[in-house]
Design a protein around this motif. Structure first.
Motif, short mmCIF file in Angstrom:
data_model
loop_
_atom_site.label_atom_id
_atom_site.label_comp_id
_atom_site.label_asym_id
_atom_site.label_seq_id
_atom_site.Cartn_x
_atom_site.Cartn_y
_atom_site.Cartn_z
N GLU A 1 42.22 43.26 43.81
CA GLU A 1 43.42 42.42 43.87
C GLU A 1 43.59 41.93 45.30
O GLU A 1 43.67 42.72 46.23
CB GLU A 1 44.66 43.20 43.45
N ILE A 2 43.60 40.60 45.48
CA ILE A 2 43.84 40.03 46.79
C ILE A 2 45.35 40.03 47.00
O ILE A 2 46.09 39.40 46.26
CB ILE A 2 43.26 38.61 46.93
N VAL A 3 45.78 40.77 48.01
CA VAL A 3 47.20 40.96 48.29
C VAL A 3 47.73 39.86 49.22
O VAL A 3 48.83 39.36 49.05
CB VAL A 3 47.46 42.34 48.91
N ASP A 4 46.90 39.46 50.20
CA ASP A 4 47.34 38.47 51.17
C ASP A 4 46.12 37.88 51.87
O ASP A 4 45.06 38.50 51.93
CB ASP A 4 48.25 39.12 52.20
N VAL A 5 46.28 36.67 52.38
CA VAL A 5 45.29 36.04 53.24
C VAL A 5 46.00 35.68 54.53
O VAL A 5 47.02 34.99 54.52
CB VAL A 5 44.68 34.78 52.58
N VAL A 6 45.47 36.19 55.64
CA VAL A 6 46.11 36.01 56.95
C VAL A 6 45.23 35.09 57.80
O VAL A 6 44.04 35.34 57.95
CB VAL A 6 46.30 37.37 57.65
N ASP A 7 45.82 34.03 58.34
CA ASP A 7 45.10 33.14 59.24
C ASP A 7 45.06 33.75 60.63
O ASP A 7 46.09 34.16 61.16
CB ASP A 7 45.77 31.77 59.30
N ASN A 8 43.87 33.81 61.20
CA ASN A 8 43.69 34.36 62.54
C ASN A 8 43.74 33.24 63.58
O ASN A 8 43.46 32.09 63.27
CB ASN A 8 42.34 35.09 62.63
N PRO A 9 44.10 33.58 64.83
CA PRO A 9 44.19 32.56 65.89
C PRO A 9 42.88 31.80 66.13
O PRO A 9 42.91 30.65 66.56
CB PRO A 9 44.56 33.38 67.14
N ASN A 10 41.74 32.41 65.85
CA ASN A 10 40.45 31.75 66.09
C ASN A 10 40.03 30.83 64.96
O ASN A 10 38.92 30.30 64.96
CB ASN A 10 39.36 32.80 66.35
N ASN B 1 25.39 36.40 38.07
CA ASN B 1 25.40 37.80 37.60
C ASN B 1 26.67 38.17 36.86
O ASN B 1 27.19 39.27 37.01
CB ASN B 1 25.17 38.75 38.76
N GLU B 2 27.20 37.24 36.07
CA GLU B 2 28.39 37.47 35.24
C GLU B 2 29.66 37.74 36.04
O GLU B 2 30.64 38.26 35.52
CB GLU B 2 28.14 38.61 34.25
N PHE B 3 29.68 37.40 37.33
CA PHE B 3 30.90 37.55 38.13
C PHE B 3 31.73 36.28 37.97
O PHE B 3 31.19 35.18 37.80
CB PHE B 3 30.57 37.73 39.62
N SER B 4 33.06 36.45 38.01
CA SER B 4 33.94 35.29 37.94
C SER B 4 35.26 35.62 38.64
O SER B 4 35.54 36.78 38.92
CB SER B 4 34.22 34.91 36.48
N ILE B 5 36.01 34.59 38.93
CA ILE B 5 37.32 34.74 39.56
C ILE B 5 38.36 34.23 38.59
O ILE B 5 38.20 33.14 38.01
CB ILE B 5 37.41 33.93 40.87
N LYS B 6 39.43 34.98 38.39
CA LYS B 6 40.53 34.47 37.59
C LYS B 6 41.84 34.99 38.14
O LYS B 6 41.92 36.10 38.67
CB LYS B 6 40.37 34.83 36.11
N ARG B 7 42.84 34.15 38.06
CA ARG B 7 44.18 34.51 38.53
C ARG B 7 44.87 35.30 37.44
O ARG B 7 44.86 34.90 36.27
CB ARG B 7 44.98 33.26 38.85
N ILE B 8 45.48 36.41 37.82
CA ILE B 8 46.25 37.21 36.88
C ILE B 8 47.72 37.01 37.20
O ILE B 8 48.17 37.32 38.31
CB ILE B 8 45.88 38.71 36.98
N GLU B 9 48.44 36.43 36.28
CA GLU B 9 49.87 36.21 36.47
C GLU B 9 50.61 37.52 36.27
O GLU B 9 50.34 38.26 35.34
CB GLU B 9 50.38 35.15 35.48
N LYS B 10 51.55 37.77 37.16
CA LYS B 10 52.35 39.00 37.06
C LYS B 10 53.70 38.72 36.46
O LYS B 10 54.27 37.72 36.57
CB LYS B 10 52.52 39.64 38.43
#
Length: 71
Positions: A6-15, A62-71
């Motif tokens: 579960e991706i909780v957050d994406v943080v932008d770095n100064p670089n 290799n059967e990997f996929s990304i899907k959004r899970i609504e909460k």
């Protein structure tokens, strides 16, 4: 139980890069240890493994996929 990241957050770095904050479930942790042959979880090892999975998911390999899970 299915392995889940579960991706909780994406943080932008100064670089200009970004850091992804994620959580995994127990099934994912066990899969990681089994597939890598590692004896313990580390942030670096788990992070590198997840990057590989994300790359495969984006390319739908290799059967990997990304899907959004609504909460």
């Amino acid at each position: 139980m299915k392995p889940i990241i579960e991706i909780v957050d994406v943080v932008d770095n100064p670089n200009g890069s970004s850091s992804i904050i994620f959580e995994t479930n127990e099934a994912f942790d066990k899969m990681y240890l089994k597939e890598t042959g590692k004896k313990r979880l580390t942030k670096r090892g788990l992070g590198n493994y997840i990057i590989e999975i994300l790359e495969k998911s984006i390319e739908e390999k290799n059967e990997f996929s990304i899907k959004r899970i609504e909460k």
